[in-house]
Design a protein around this motif. Sequence first.
Motif, PDB file in Angstrom:
ATOM      1  N   GLU A 236       2.082   7.361  -3.086  1.00  0.00           N
ATOM      2  CA  GLU A 236       0.815   7.341  -3.811  1.00  0.00           C
ATOM      3  C   GLU A 236       1.046   7.344  -5.320  1.00  0.00           C
ATOM      4  O   GLU A 236       0.299   6.708  -6.067  1.00  0.00           O
ATOM      5  CB  GLU A 236      -0.050   8.523  -3.384  1.00  0.00           C
ATOM      6  CG  GLU A 236      -0.591   8.357  -1.975  1.00  0.00           C
ATOM      7  CD  GLU A 236      -1.267   9.602  -1.426  1.00  0.00           C
ATOM      8  OE1 GLU A 236      -1.425  10.595  -2.172  1.00  0.00           O
ATOM      9  OE2 GLU A 236      -1.650   9.571  -0.240  1.00  0.00           O
TER      10      GLU A 236
ATOM     11  N   ASN B  56       4.430  10.383   1.484  1.00  0.00           N
ATOM     12  CA  ASN B  56       3.095   9.970   1.047  1.00  0.00           C
ATOM     13  C   ASN B  56       2.840  10.244  -0.431  1.00  0.00           C
ATOM     14  O   ASN B  56       2.265   9.410  -1.122  1.00  0.00           O
ATOM     15  CB  ASN B  56       2.026  10.658   1.892  1.00  0.00           C
ATOM     16  CG  ASN B  56       1.991  10.111   3.305  1.00  0.00           C
ATOM     17  OD1 ASN B  56       2.329   8.965   3.543  1.00  0.00           O
ATOM     18  ND2 ASN B  56       1.579  10.941   4.246  1.00  0.00           N
TER      19      ASN B  56
ATOM     20  N   THR C 272       0.847  -1.185   0.000  1.00  0.00           N
ATOM     21  CA  THR C 272       0.000   0.000   0.000  1.00  0.00           C
ATOM     22  C   THR C 272       0.891   1.247   0.000  1.00  0.00           C
ATOM     23  O   THR C 272       2.105   1.164   0.269  1.00  0.00           O
ATOM     24  CB  THR C 272      -0.899   0.031   1.246  1.00  0.00           C
ATOM     25  OG1 THR C 272      -0.063   0.165   2.410  1.00  0.00           O
ATOM     26  CG2 THR C 272      -1.763  -1.216   1.361  1.00  0.00           C
ATOM     27  N   ALA C 273       0.282   2.387  -0.259  1.00  0.00           N
ATOM     28  CA  ALA C 273       1.030   3.642  -0.228  1.00  0.00           C
ATOM     29  C   ALA C 273       1.612   3.884   1.162  1.00  0.00           C
ATOM     30  O   ALA C 273       2.757   4.334   1.299  1.00  0.00           O
ATOM     31  CB  ALA C 273       0.137   4.801  -0.660  1.00  0.00           C
ATOM     32  N   ASP C 274       0.842   3.575   2.192  1.00  0.00           N
ATOM     33  CA  ASP C 274       1.347   3.749   3.561  1.00  0.00           C
ATOM     34  C   ASP C 274       2.560   2.869   3.826  1.00  0.00           C
ATOM     35  O   ASP C 274       3.538   3.308   4.443  1.00  0.00           O
ATOM     36  CB  ASP C 274       0.254   3.446   4.588  1.00  0.00           C
ATOM     37  CG  ASP C 274      -0.821   4.513   4.645  1.00  0.00           C
ATOM     38  OD1 ASP C 274      -0.542   5.673   4.246  1.00  0.00           O
ATOM     39  OD2 ASP C 274      -1.937   4.206   5.089  1.00  0.00           O
ATOM     40  N   GLN C 275       2.504   1.624   3.369  1.00  0.00           N
ATOM     41  CA  GLN C 275       3.640   0.710   3.570  1.00  0.00           C
ATOM     42  C   GLN C 275       4.871   1.206   2.820  1.00  0.00           C
ATOM     43  O   GLN C 275       5.982   1.159   3.345  1.00  0.00           O
ATOM     44  CB  GLN C 275       3.273  -0.700   3.101  1.00  0.00           C
ATOM     45  CG  GLN C 275       2.268  -1.394   3.978  1.00  0.00           C
ATOM     46  CD  GLN C 275       1.771  -2.696   3.370  1.00  0.00           C
ATOM     47  OE1 GLN C 275       1.621  -2.816   2.148  1.00  0.00           O
ATOM     48  NE2 GLN C 275       1.511  -3.670   4.230  1.00  0.00           N
TER      49      GLN C 275
ATOM     50  N   ALA D 214       5.576   4.327   1.939  1.00  0.00           N
ATOM     51  CA  ALA D 214       6.077   5.547   2.577  1.00  0.00           C
ATOM     52  C   ALA D 214       6.871   5.225   3.833  1.00  0.00           C
ATOM     53  O   ALA D 214       7.869   5.886   4.128  1.00  0.00           O
ATOM     54  CB  ALA D 214       4.914   6.486   2.895  1.00  0.00           C
ATOM     55  N   MET D 215       6.439   4.229   4.568  1.00  0.00           N
ATOM     56  CA  MET D 215       7.143   3.861   5.804  1.00  0.00           C
ATOM     57  C   MET D 215       8.449   3.130   5.534  1.00  0.00           C
ATOM     58  O   MET D 215       9.431   3.305   6.241  1.00  0.00           O
ATOM     59  CB  MET D 215       6.242   2.991   6.680  1.00  0.00           C
ATOM     60  CG  MET D 215       5.100   3.764   7.314  1.00  0.00           C
ATOM     61  SD  MET D 215       4.075   2.730   8.367  1.00  0.00           S
ATOM     62  CE  MET D 215       5.215   2.389   9.697  1.00  0.00           C
TER      63      MET D 215
END
Length: 93
Positions: free
Chosen positions: A49, A45, A32-35, A37-38
């Motif tokens: 994305e 972000n 995912t985008a969150d994963q 970015a982390m």
Amino acid sequence: MKRLLKRACALCLVLIPVFSVAAEPLDINSATADQLAMALSGVGNSKAEAIVAYRDANGPFASIDELVKVKGIGPSLLDKNRIVIQVKKDAQP
């Protein structure tokens, strides 16, 4: 001295599992985008994305090197993160 050695050994037994667990690289085709970015250094972000949007529009990445096709991802950023990402190959029957 014997007591100090025992404490050092006990500490090693506690710390070895913490340092020996290696995280599996993140699959850029399913993250995912969150994963993203982390996990990726220099990717916030908006870049995360953009990676997901590119993947959604163009299909899964065939290799890690295709990430440079995403706006904002250059060769140096890719090289900095190469060790923490992967492209999993689906098992073909």
